[in-house]
Design a protein around this motif. Structure first.
Motif, PDB file in Angstrom:
ATOM      1  N   GLU A  43       0.856  -1.182   0.000  1.00 51.69           N
ATOM      2  CA  GLU A  43       0.000   0.000   0.000  1.00 51.69           C
ATOM      3  C   GLU A  43       0.895   1.236   0.000  1.00 51.69           C
ATOM      4  O   GLU A  43       1.049   1.905   1.006  1.00 51.69           O
ATOM      5  CB  GLU A  43      -0.951  -0.019   1.199  1.00 51.69           C
ATOM      6  CG  GLU A  43      -1.937  -1.175   1.128  1.00 51.69           C
ATOM      7  CD  GLU A  43      -3.025  -1.126   2.176  1.00 51.69           C
ATOM      8  OE1 GLU A  43      -3.414  -0.019   2.606  1.00 51.69           O
ATOM      9  OE2 GLU A  43      -3.497  -2.204   2.567  1.00 51.69           O
ATOM     10  N   GLN A  44       1.482   1.479  -1.155  1.00 51.92           N
ATOM     11  CA  GLN A  44       2.405   2.599  -1.343  1.00 51.92           C
ATOM     12  C   GLN A  44       1.926   3.428  -2.520  1.00 51.92           C
ATOM     13  O   GLN A  44       1.786   2.920  -3.632  1.00 51.92           O
ATOM     14  CB  GLN A  44       3.820   2.061  -1.610  1.00 51.92           C
ATOM     15  CG  GLN A  44       4.876   3.114  -1.708  1.00 51.92           C
ATOM     16  CD  GLN A  44       5.210   3.729  -0.356  1.00 51.92           C
ATOM     17  OE1 GLN A  44       5.143   3.064   0.665  1.00 51.92           O
ATOM     18  NE2 GLN A  44       5.543   4.998  -0.342  1.00 51.92           N
ATOM     19  N   ARG A  45       1.664   4.700  -2.278  1.00 49.91           N
ATOM     20  CA  ARG A  45       1.201   5.595  -3.332  1.00 49.91           C
ATOM     21  C   ARG A  45       2.352   5.917  -4.280  1.00 49.91           C
ATOM     22  O   ARG A  45       3.433   6.300  -3.853  1.00 49.91           O
ATOM     23  CB  ARG A  45       0.637   6.871  -2.703  1.00 49.91           C
ATOM     24  CG  ARG A  45      -0.011   7.819  -3.675  1.00 49.91           C
ATOM     25  CD  ARG A  45      -0.643   8.975  -2.913  1.00 49.91           C
ATOM     26  NE  ARG A  45      -1.076  10.026  -3.798  1.00 49.91           N
ATOM     27  CZ  ARG A  45      -1.367  11.253  -3.405  1.00 49.91           C
ATOM     28  NH1 ARG A  45      -1.278  11.575  -2.128  1.00 49.91           N
ATOM     29  NH2 ARG A  45      -1.750  12.150  -4.275  1.00 49.91           N
ATOM     30  N   ALA A  46       2.105   5.767  -5.569  1.00 53.08           N
ATOM     31  CA  ALA A  46       3.122   6.062  -6.581  1.00 53.08           C
ATOM     32  C   ALA A  46       3.251   7.571  -6.776  1.00 53.08           C
ATOM     33  O   ALA A  46       2.292   8.324  -6.573  1.00 53.08           O
ATOM     34  CB  ALA A  46       2.743   5.395  -7.905  1.00 53.08           C
ATOM     35  N   VAL A  47       4.427   7.996  -7.177  1.00 50.15           N
ATOM     36  CA  VAL A  47       4.668   9.415  -7.453  1.00 50.15           C
ATOM     37  C   VAL A  47       3.705   9.875  -8.549  1.00 50.15           C
ATOM     38  O   VAL A  47       3.571   9.226  -9.584  1.00 50.15           O
ATOM     39  CB  VAL A  47       6.135   9.648  -7.886  1.00 50.15           C
ATOM     40  CG1 VAL A  47       6.348  11.096  -8.283  1.00 50.15           C
ATOM     41  CG2 VAL A  47       7.094   9.238  -6.787  1.00 50.15           C
ATOM     42  N   GLY A  48       3.000  10.966  -8.297  1.00 51.45           N
ATOM     43  CA  GLY A  48       2.080  11.516  -9.272  1.00 51.45           C
ATOM     44  C   GLY A  48       0.715  10.849  -9.315  1.00 51.45           C
ATOM     45  O   GLY A  48      -0.155  11.269 -10.068  1.00 51.45           O
ATOM     46  N   GLU A  49       0.511   9.811  -8.518  1.00 53.51           N
ATOM     47  CA  GLU A  49      -0.760   9.094  -8.502  1.00 53.51           C
ATOM     48  C   GLU A  49      -1.766   9.873  -7.651  1.00 53.51           C
ATOM     49  O   GLU A  49      -1.470  10.256  -6.525  1.00 53.51           O
ATOM     50  CB  GLU A  49      -0.543   7.691  -7.913  1.00 53.51           C
ATOM     51  CG  GLU A  49      -1.735   6.775  -7.986  1.00 53.51           C
ATOM     52  CD  GLU A  49      -1.398   5.371  -7.510  1.00 53.51           C
ATOM     53  OE1 GLU A  49      -1.953   4.418  -8.070  1.00 53.51           O
ATOM     54  OE2 GLU A  49      -0.580   5.211  -6.570  1.00 53.51           O
ATOM     55  N   SER A  50      -2.953  10.110  -8.186  1.00 57.68           N
ATOM     56  CA  SER A  50      -3.977  10.829  -7.429  1.00 57.68           C
ATOM     57  C   SER A  50      -4.460   9.953  -6.276  1.00 57.68           C
ATOM     58  O   SER A  50      -4.367   8.720  -6.343  1.00 57.68           O
ATOM     59  CB  SER A  50      -5.156  11.194  -8.329  1.00 57.68           C
ATOM     60  OG  SER A  50      -5.926  10.041  -8.621  1.00 57.68           O
ATOM     61  N   PRO A  51      -4.992  10.570  -5.216  1.00 54.19           N
ATOM     62  CA  PRO A  51      -5.519   9.760  -4.109  1.00 54.19           C
ATOM     63  C   PRO A  51      -6.582   8.760  -4.570  1.00 54.19           C
ATOM     64  O   PRO A  51      -6.563   7.606  -4.154  1.00 54.19           O
ATOM     65  CB  PRO A  51      -6.098  10.802  -3.152  1.00 54.19           C
ATOM     66  CG  PRO A  51      -5.273  12.020  -3.380  1.00 54.19           C
ATOM     67  CD  PRO A  51      -5.013  12.010  -4.867  1.00 54.19           C
ATOM     68  N   GLN A  52      -7.496   9.186  -5.452  1.00 52.05           N
ATOM     69  CA  GLN A  52      -8.558   8.285  -5.902  1.00 52.05           C
ATOM     70  C   GLN A  52      -7.987   7.131  -6.726  1.00 52.05           C
ATOM     71  O   GLN A  52      -8.412   5.988  -6.575  1.00 52.05           O
ATOM     72  CB  GLN A  52      -9.621   9.043  -6.689  1.00 52.05           C
ATOM     73  CG  GLN A  52     -10.857   8.199  -6.925  1.00 52.05           C
ATOM     74  CD  GLN A  52     -12.085   9.031  -7.227  1.00 52.05           C
ATOM     75  OE1 GLN A  52     -12.193  10.166  -6.825  1.00 52.05           O
ATOM     76  NE2 GLN A  52     -13.024   8.445  -7.944  1.00 52.05           N
ATOM     77  N   ALA A  53      -7.017   7.408  -7.581  1.00 49.76           N
ATOM     78  CA  ALA A  53      -6.381   6.341  -8.366  1.00 49.76           C
ATOM     79  C   ALA A  53      -5.641   5.373  -7.450  1.00 49.76           C
ATOM     80  O   ALA A  53      -5.675   4.159  -7.663  1.00 49.76           O
ATOM     81  CB  ALA A  53      -5.429   6.944  -9.394  1.00 49.76           C
ATOM     82  N   TYR A  54      -4.997   5.912  -6.423  1.00 49.07           N
ATOM     83  CA  TYR A  54      -4.276   5.075  -5.456  1.00 49.07           C
ATOM     84  C   TYR A  54      -5.227   4.121  -4.738  1.00 49.07           C
ATOM     85  O   TYR A  54      -4.991   2.917  -4.661  1.00 49.07           O
ATOM     86  CB  TYR A  54      -3.533   5.967  -4.454  1.00 49.07           C
ATOM     87  CG  TYR A  54      -3.042   5.240  -3.238  1.00 49.07           C
ATOM     88  CD1 TYR A  54      -2.024   4.307  -3.319  1.00 49.07           C
ATOM     89  CD2 TYR A  54      -3.626   5.465  -1.990  1.00 49.07           C
ATOM     90  CE1 TYR A  54      -1.582   3.622  -2.197  1.00 49.07           C
ATOM     91  CE2 TYR A  54      -3.198   4.796  -0.870  1.00 49.07           C
ATOM     92  CZ  TYR A  54      -2.175   3.865  -0.974  1.00 49.07           C
ATOM     93  OH  TYR A  54      -1.759   3.187   0.140  1.00 49.07           O
ATOM     94  N   VAL A  55      -6.322   4.656  -4.205  1.00 46.43           N
ATOM     95  CA  VAL A  55      -7.289   3.831  -3.478  1.00 46.43           C
ATOM     96  C   VAL A  55      -7.861   2.759  -4.400  1.00 46.43           C
ATOM     97  O   VAL A  55      -7.970   1.589  -4.025  1.00 46.43           O
ATOM     98  CB  VAL A  55      -8.407   4.704  -2.862  1.00 46.43           C
ATOM     99  CG1 VAL A  55      -9.510   3.847  -2.254  1.00 46.43           C
ATOM    100  CG2 VAL A  55      -7.832   5.646  -1.813  1.00 46.43           C
TER     101      VAL A  55
END
Length: 190
Positions: free
Chosen positions: A31-43
């Protein structure tokens, strides 16, 4: 057969409320957010990864359907995960104090042939919290294991001034949207 790819007791409890027969799969995905990834895309990505990991765990079961979900608290484009300790929980609550934040909850239903998802975004306004209120809440231990450091279904409800959206979505599984997703897939809701 429906399977829930989640270790969350709250998600299990919520899915049980729908009267659906299911089993629980223990999956572990990063569960690691990618650089430039929006919060909604991450979830959405994390929820999909959980569902796909659950399906992979079942192997070649042709009738297997797996539900994966993720819920995160978002303030100022920052995703608030689960606090690692009391200091981190208190810092999250300080930032949320007196402000409105989003809670994004995405659910994916996958099988060998199809993948479908729903997303629910709720707006939660916290009351203004003083240091004593923050310390008192963190001392309950309820902050741990919860995105944003609070539990709407527990004592954390007293911190919330206003909710616009889904109570169950803030808990971790938006029931209205999940029920619709299951019905559209032909799964009978009791």
């Amino acid at each position: 057969m429906l399977h829930l790819a989640s270790q969350s007791p709250r998600r299990r409890q919520l899915l049980e409320q729908l009267g659906v027969d299911f089993s629980v799969l223990d999956v572990d995905v990063p569960e690691q957010r990618a650089v430039g990834e929006s919060p909604q895309a991450y979830v959405g990505r994390v929820a999909r990864d959980k569902a796909r990991a659950g399906l992979a765990k079942l192997g070649a079961a042709p009738d297997a359907r797996v539900l994966g979900a993720d819920t995160e608290v978002v303030l100022d484009d920052e995703v608030f995960g689960k606090p690692g300790d009391a200091a981190e929980a208190a810092a999250m609550l300080r930032r949320l104090s007196g402000r409105t934040h989003a809670v994004i909850s995405t659910v994916w239903l996958v099988d060998a042939r199809h993948e479908h998802c729903v997303t629910c975004v709720s707006q939660v306004r916290f009351a203004s919290l003083d240091e004593a209120a923050i310390a008192g809440y963190v001392a309950t231990g309820e902050s741990f294991g919860k995105a944003g450091g609070y539990a709407i279904q527990g004592r954390g409800a007293a911190l919330i001034e206003h909710l616009d959206g889904s109570y169950s979505g803030v808990m971790g599984l938006p029931l209205f949207e999940t029920a619709r997703l299951l019905r559209e897939a032909g799964i009978v809701i009791a």
